[in-house]
Design a protein around this motif. Structure first.
Motif, PDB file in Angstrom:
ATOM      1  N   HIS A  45       4.374  10.008   8.765  1.00 19.91           N
ATOM      2  CA  HIS A  45       4.136   8.719   8.487  1.00 19.91           C
ATOM      3  C   HIS A  45       4.168   8.434   6.956  1.00 19.91           C
ATOM      4  O   HIS A  45       2.958   8.816   6.360  1.00 19.91           O
ATOM      5  N   LEU A  46       5.404   8.068   6.567  1.00 19.75           N
ATOM      6  CA  LEU A  46       5.434   7.768   4.992  1.00 19.75           C
ATOM      7  C   LEU A  46       4.303   6.922   4.552  1.00 19.75           C
ATOM      8  O   LEU A  46       3.776   6.939   3.544  1.00 19.75           O
ATOM      9  N   ASP A  47       3.867   5.964   5.279  1.00 21.31           N
ATOM     10  CA  ASP A  47       3.218   4.936   4.875  1.00 21.31           C
ATOM     11  C   ASP A  47       1.738   5.332   4.702  1.00 21.31           C
ATOM     12  O   ASP A  47       1.067   5.254   3.547  1.00 21.31           O
ATOM     13  N   ASP A  48       1.400   6.377   5.540  1.00 25.18           N
ATOM     14  CA  ASP A  48      -0.048   6.967   5.489  1.00 25.18           C
ATOM     15  C   ASP A  48       0.056   7.960   4.285  1.00 25.18           C
ATOM     16  O   ASP A  48      -1.066   8.034   3.545  1.00 25.18           O
ATOM     17  N   VAL A  49       0.911   8.435   4.178  1.00 23.36           N
ATOM     18  CA  VAL A  49       1.322   9.649   3.068  1.00 23.36           C
ATOM     19  C   VAL A  49       1.229   8.753   1.556  1.00 23.36           C
ATOM     20  O   VAL A  49       0.481   9.192   0.706  1.00 23.36           O
ATOM     21  N   LEU A  50       1.758   7.559   1.608  1.00 21.58           N
ATOM     22  CA  LEU A  50       1.826   6.980   0.227  1.00 21.58           C
ATOM     23  C   LEU A  50       0.384   6.404   0.049  1.00 21.58           C
ATOM     24  O   LEU A  50      -0.131   6.322  -1.037  1.00 21.58           O
ATOM     25  N   ALA A  51      -0.172   5.694   1.067  1.00 31.76           N
ATOM     26  CA  ALA A  51      -1.671   5.363   0.742  1.00 31.76           C
ATOM     27  C   ALA A  51      -2.575   6.409   0.487  1.00 31.76           C
ATOM     28  O   ALA A  51      -3.459   6.374  -0.455  1.00 31.76           O
ATOM     29  N   LEU A  52      -2.583   7.858   1.106  1.00 31.91           N
ATOM     30  CA  LEU A  52      -3.318   8.865   0.488  1.00 31.91           C
ATOM     31  C   LEU A  52      -2.729   9.264  -0.807  1.00 31.91           C
ATOM     32  O   LEU A  52      -3.757   9.524  -1.856  1.00 31.91           O
ATOM     33  N   PHE A  53      -1.578   9.269  -1.351  1.00 34.08           N
ATOM     34  CA  PHE A  53      -1.156   9.726  -2.639  1.00 34.08           C
ATOM     35  C   PHE A  53      -1.513   8.655  -3.488  1.00 34.08           C
ATOM     36  O   PHE A  53      -2.094   9.193  -4.796  1.00 34.08           O
ATOM     37  N   PHE A  54      -1.681   7.374  -3.160  1.00 34.78           N
ATOM     38  CA  PHE A  54      -2.114   6.364  -4.300  1.00 34.78           C
ATOM     39  C   PHE A  54      -3.325   6.226  -4.330  1.00 34.78           C
ATOM     40  O   PHE A  54      -3.934   6.110  -5.815  1.00 34.78           O
ATOM     41  N   THR A  55      -4.293   6.489  -3.376  1.00 32.60           N
ATOM     42  CA  THR A  55      -5.689   6.816  -3.640  1.00 32.60           C
ATOM     43  C   THR A  55      -6.151   7.620  -4.459  1.00 32.60           C
ATOM     44  O   THR A  55      -6.888   7.666  -5.255  1.00 32.60           O
ATOM     45  N   THR A  56      -5.427   8.987  -4.298  1.00 34.19           N
ATOM     46  CA  THR A  56      -5.684  10.119  -5.215  1.00 34.19           C
ATOM     47  C   THR A  56      -5.368   9.603  -6.899  1.00 34.19           C
ATOM     48  O   THR A  56      -6.334  10.030  -7.655  1.00 34.19           O
ATOM     49  N   LEU A  57      -4.215   9.183  -6.834  1.00 28.13           N
ATOM     50  CA  LEU A  57      -3.962   8.632  -8.265  1.00 28.13           C
ATOM     51  C   LEU A  57      -4.982   7.711  -8.583  1.00 28.13           C
ATOM     52  O   LEU A  57      -5.401   7.557  -9.883  1.00 28.13           O
ATOM     53  N   ALA A  58      -5.442   7.059  -8.076  1.00 29.55           N
ATOM     54  CA  ALA A  58      -6.845   5.896  -8.378  1.00 29.55           C
ATOM     55  C   ALA A  58      -8.054   6.649  -8.725  1.00 29.55           C
ATOM     56  O   ALA A  58      -8.602   6.182  -9.607  1.00 29.55           O
ATOM     57  N   VAL A  59      -8.243   7.599  -7.703  1.00 27.14           N
ATOM     58  CA  VAL A  59      -9.411   8.510  -8.310  1.00 27.14           C
ATOM     59  C   VAL A  59      -9.103   9.055  -9.717  1.00 27.14           C
ATOM     60  O   VAL A  59      -9.860   9.125 -10.524  1.00 27.14           O
ATOM     61  N   ARG A  60      -8.092   9.609  -9.783  1.00 26.68           N
ATOM     62  CA  ARG A  60      -7.643  10.422 -10.948  1.00 26.68           C
ATOM     63  C   ARG A  60      -7.883   9.322 -12.263  1.00 26.68           C
ATOM     64  O   ARG A  60      -8.284   9.759 -13.210  1.00 26.68           O
ATOM     65  N   ALA A  77      -1.946   1.567  -2.533  1.00 28.60           N
ATOM     66  CA  ALA A  77      -2.424   2.160  -1.430  1.00 28.60           C
ATOM     67  C   ALA A  77      -2.488   1.351  -0.294  1.00 28.60           C
ATOM     68  O   ALA A  77      -2.227   1.482   0.943  1.00 28.60           O
ATOM     69  N   VAL A  78      -3.305  -0.041  -0.576  1.00 28.47           N
ATOM     70  CA  VAL A  78      -3.538  -1.097   0.492  1.00 28.47           C
ATOM     71  C   VAL A  78      -2.136  -1.562   0.956  1.00 28.47           C
ATOM     72  O   VAL A  78      -1.780  -1.934   2.125  1.00 28.47           O
ATOM     73  N   ASP A  79      -1.019  -1.719  -0.024  1.00 27.32           N
ATOM     74  CA  ASP A  79       0.096  -2.203   0.364  1.00 27.32           C
ATOM     75  C   ASP A  79       0.905  -1.397   1.264  1.00 27.32           C
ATOM     76  O   ASP A  79       1.619  -1.583   2.078  1.00 27.32           O
ATOM     77  N   SER A  80       0.666  -0.011   0.999  1.00 28.25           N
ATOM     78  CA  SER A  80       1.146   1.147   1.931  1.00 28.25           C
ATOM     79  C   SER A  80       0.606   0.961   3.349  1.00 28.25           C
ATOM     80  O   SER A  80       1.090   1.261   4.256  1.00 28.25           O
ATOM     81  N   LYS A  81      -0.767   1.035   3.498  1.00 28.98           N
ATOM     82  CA  LYS A  81      -1.418   1.038   4.738  1.00 28.98           C
ATOM     83  C   LYS A  81      -2.542   0.266   4.457  1.00 28.98           C
ATOM     84  O   LYS A  81      -3.523   0.422   3.609  1.00 28.98           O
ATOM     85  N   PRO A  82      -2.907  -0.961   5.164  1.00 33.74           N
ATOM     86  CA  PRO A  82      -4.067  -1.812   5.152  1.00 33.74           C
ATOM     87  C   PRO A  82      -5.540  -1.187   5.444  1.00 33.74           C
ATOM     88  O   PRO A  82      -6.436  -1.629   4.630  1.00 33.74           O
ATOM     89  N   TRP A  83      -5.566   0.109   5.996  1.00 34.94           N
ATOM     90  CA  TRP A  83      -6.701   0.531   6.293  1.00 34.94           C
ATOM     91  C   TRP A  83      -7.396   0.973   4.763  1.00 34.94           C
ATOM     92  O   TRP A  83      -8.900   1.384   4.627  1.00 34.94           O
ATOM     93  N   ALA A  84      -6.558   1.124   3.936  1.00 33.53           N
ATOM     94  CA  ALA A  84      -6.976   1.751   2.649  1.00 33.53           C
ATOM     95  C   ALA A  84      -7.815   0.633   1.823  1.00 33.53           C
ATOM     96  O   ALA A  84      -8.199   0.913   0.749  1.00 33.53           O
ATOM     97  N   VAL A  85      -7.973  -0.610   2.267  1.00 32.38           N
ATOM     98  CA  VAL A  85      -8.711  -1.649   1.908  1.00 32.38           C
ATOM     99  C   VAL A  85     -10.185  -1.090   1.491  1.00 32.38           C
ATOM    100  O   VAL A  85     -10.838  -1.215   0.569  1.00 32.38           O
TER     101      VAL A  85
END
Length: 279
Positions: A45-60, A77-85
């Motif tokens: 699931h590339l969309d979920d992978v990207l959402a988690l990846f960009f969230t990690t970069l946001a924390v960094r 992250a939100v653009d990749s998967k809306p649940w990241a809101v």
């Protein structure tokens, strides 16, 4: 690599032994690997992978005090998967002077990505009403929701609950718990029980164990792996699996919000910045 650098940066000046921190991140990371394999390899699931990846970069970026980057990464992250809101509660951990600008970047980039679909294809909004079966092993059934498919209010409730818990964590000086709390809300209210859903939980526990705690053993990462992933392999009863999911979501949320958190030591403890609250 990013997590290994972020944790020492956040804990700088706390008196924490660097080698112990490396060991903790390593042990927590080992627990994360099976879930990363589930989402990135088995289900791909590339969309979920990207959402988690960009969230990690946001924390960094948050740890480094880079407000604009936090906003951009959360938007991606939100653009990749809306649940990241739900993870946008991280914006509240920024200093007040940077918070507005960062939030504008998030809202602006999300609008740029999604408005063209709604403007040029008016029926795009119908995708938000897509429903899936309410599976017997879901925690949602333990909450008394016995509808055969996703209730109309379920997705908004996941986001609102996740964001609300994340905001409460920030107020209580526990912003490293934001991702875990957002993921808790998701699995507690989601009608489906795919194993890759737990990847967001394991990212949340990894961040909490590495940044929000100072114990050598990252208990929450391993509790999450054994209870959420282990139960799908070892527990034959769907109803018991649902109870385990709900118990983990409620228990981990209660702990990170109400449980004891170690205080900082050293020079930085006298004047912690808003981007690095006491955790």
């Amino acid at each position: 690599m990013g997590r290994r650098r972020r944790a020492p940066h956040h804990n700088r000046g706390t008196g924490l032994n660097h080698r112990r921190l490396q060991q903790r991140v390593l042990v927590a990371g080992v627990a994360f690997i099976p879930m990363w394999v589930e989402v990135a390899v088995r289900f791909a699931h590339l969309d979920d992978v990207l959402a988690l990846f960009f969230t990690t970069l946001a924390v960094r970026a948050l740890v480094r005090g880079q407000g604009r980057t936090v906003g951009i990464m959360l938007a991606l992250a939100v653009d990749s998967k809306p649940w990241a809101v739900a993870f946008t509660a991280l914006l509240l951990a920024l200093p007040a002077a940077r918070r507005r600008n960062s939030a504008l970047w998030t809202v602006g980039l999300v609008a740029v990505a999604w408005l063209p679909f709604y403007v040029t294809h008016l029926n795009s909004a119908a995708a938000a009403r897509f429903t899936i079966a309410n599976q017997p092993a879901s925690a949602l059934r333990w909450l008394g929701v016995l509808a055969p498919a996703t209730p109309w209010w379920d997705r908004p409730a996941q986001v609102l609950l996740g964001f609300g818990l994340g905001a409460l964590a920030v107020v209580r000086g526990r912003w490293p718990a934001v991702v875990l709390l957002g993921a808790d809300a998701r699995i507690a209210l989601d009608p489906s029980v795919y194993t890759y859903y737990s990847a967001s939980i394991l990212l949340g526990t990894l961040l909490w164990d590495a940044v929000g705690q100072r114990r050598l053993v990252p208990w929450w990462s391993w509790i999450a792996l054994l209870s959420l992933y282990g139960s799908t392999l070892l527990v034959p009863s769907d109803r018991v699996c649902g109870l385990i999911r709900l118990a983990f979501a409620a228990g981990s949320a209660g702990y990170v919000l109400l449980g004891p958190v170690p205080r900082r030591r050293g020079p930085e403890s006298k004047a912690p910045s808003p981007a690095s609250p006491q955790v």
